[in-house]
Each structure stands twice: as structure tokens, then as C-alpha cells.
Design a protein around this motif. Sequence first.
Motif, short mmCIF file in Angstrom:
data_model
loop_
_atom_site.label_atom_id
_atom_site.label_comp_id
_atom_site.label_asym_id
_atom_site.label_seq_id
_atom_site.Cartn_x
_atom_site.Cartn_y
_atom_site.Cartn_z
N PRO A 86 0.81 -1.22 0.00
CA PRO A 86 0.00 0.00 0.00
C PRO A 86 0.85 1.27 0.00
O PRO A 86 0.33 2.36 0.19
CB PRO A 86 -0.77 -0.11 1.32
N SER A 87 2.15 1.15 -0.21
CA SER A 87 3.07 2.29 -0.09
C SER A 87 3.48 2.85 -1.45
O SER A 87 4.65 2.79 -1.83
CB SER A 87 4.32 1.86 0.69
N TYR A 88 2.51 3.36 -2.19
CA TYR A 88 2.82 4.01 -3.46
C TYR A 88 3.58 5.30 -3.18
O TYR A 88 3.44 5.89 -2.12
CB TYR A 88 1.55 4.31 -4.24
N GLN A 95 -2.72 10.04 -8.18
CA GLN A 95 -3.09 9.74 -9.56
C GLN A 95 -3.82 8.40 -9.65
O GLN A 95 -4.78 8.26 -10.41
CB GLN A 95 -1.85 9.72 -10.45
N LEU A 96 -3.34 7.40 -8.88
CA LEU A 96 -4.01 6.10 -8.87
C LEU A 96 -5.44 6.20 -8.35
O LEU A 96 -6.34 5.56 -8.87
CB LEU A 96 -3.22 5.10 -8.02
N ASP A 117 -4.76 -4.83 -5.06
CA ASP A 117 -4.82 -3.82 -4.01
C ASP A 117 -6.28 -3.50 -3.72
O ASP A 117 -6.92 -2.73 -4.44
CB ASP A 117 -4.07 -2.55 -4.43
N PRO A 118 -6.84 -4.08 -2.65
CA PRO A 118 -8.25 -3.83 -2.33
C PRO A 118 -8.54 -2.38 -1.96
O PRO A 118 -9.67 -1.92 -2.12
CB PRO A 118 -8.52 -4.77 -1.15
N LEU A 124 -4.77 -4.37 -10.07
CA LEU A 124 -3.71 -5.39 -10.13
C LEU A 124 -2.37 -4.69 -10.24
O LEU A 124 -2.11 -3.97 -11.21
CB LEU A 124 -3.91 -6.33 -11.31
N PHE A 125 -1.52 -4.88 -9.24
CA PHE A 125 -0.16 -4.34 -9.23
C PHE A 125 0.78 -5.43 -9.70
O PHE A 125 0.71 -6.57 -9.25
CB PHE A 125 0.23 -3.90 -7.81
#
Length: 163
Positions: A86-88, A95-96, A117-118, A124-125
Motif C-alpha cells: 500500500p506504499s505508493y 493519480q491512482l 490492491d483492495p 492489479l499491481f
Amino acid sequence: MTRIGLLSDTHSYLDPQVFTHFEACDEIWHAGDVGNMEVADALKRFRPLRIVCGNIDNESIELPLNQRFTLEGLDIWMTHIGGTPPSYNPTTRPQLKANRPDIFICGHSHILKVVRDPAINNLLFMNPGAAGKTGFHKMRTILRFSLDAGRILDMQVIELGKK
């Protein structure tokens, strides 16, 4: 149906096994840190190539920082440094959330990871790990999968061997 071969972080080394493993692929995607254009050129001669610039790719290599496209009904965003769920990274996260793709592809970490990533509507990552011989990874990896009418099928992790 479109068959995809995905790799990243070649760092100027293109393992000849890539061509065997991607023989049945319709396209190849490279998620950055190409290293030199000989790698990109060899991949382009083999199959259509979608590619992004990585942090080791200097200004003499003219590659886009991002690729955002639709294929087989799926919205795909590929960049080199985007973080990981979860650490974008701080640039990527808003943006995501504002314009979520179906598939988000990064390289950079040299860590193979394919996960939903719920927190971002089951995005889908995908990070194929590193295909080159430079970096801290121990095993060189690539991914192969198919896209078909909005579905992701036949996800395969391929180990190229120790670096």
C-alpha cells in the motif's frame, strides 16, 4: 487475446532466454532501467515493444516516463518508480486514486510482486522483478501472461537464473 512478456531492470543485460520464453508473446513490455538502447532495439526487432524510462536511463535514451494505454478492454499504466501497495510513492498515489487503471506496472525495486490492491478497487499491481545482473536481487525474473476481453489469464513467473 494478447499475450504479453513483461520485464524490467535489465541494466544493459538482455538474457537470450528472454527470446525463448517470449516466443509466443504478441508484445513485450519493459518497465524501465533498460541501461542501453541495444537492449531496447533487440526487443523491438523481436516483438512490438512498450517501454518506459528508468532512473538509470540517461537523457540520451529517449523513452517516455509513463505509458498509459488500453488493451483488450483493460486500462494499463506502466511507469518505473511507482512504489508498491500500500506504499505508493507520493506522486503516484493521488493519480491512482483519481484515475485508477486496471493494471499498474512498476519496476525499480527488483522485487517480484503481483498482487491485488483492495484499497484501490482491486487494482492489479505487477512488478516483474529484475531481468538483469545488476542489483541486490538474487534471482532474475520476468512475467508472462495473457489479456483477453477484460481478463488477465495465465500469469506465469519465469526464473532466468541467479544473477
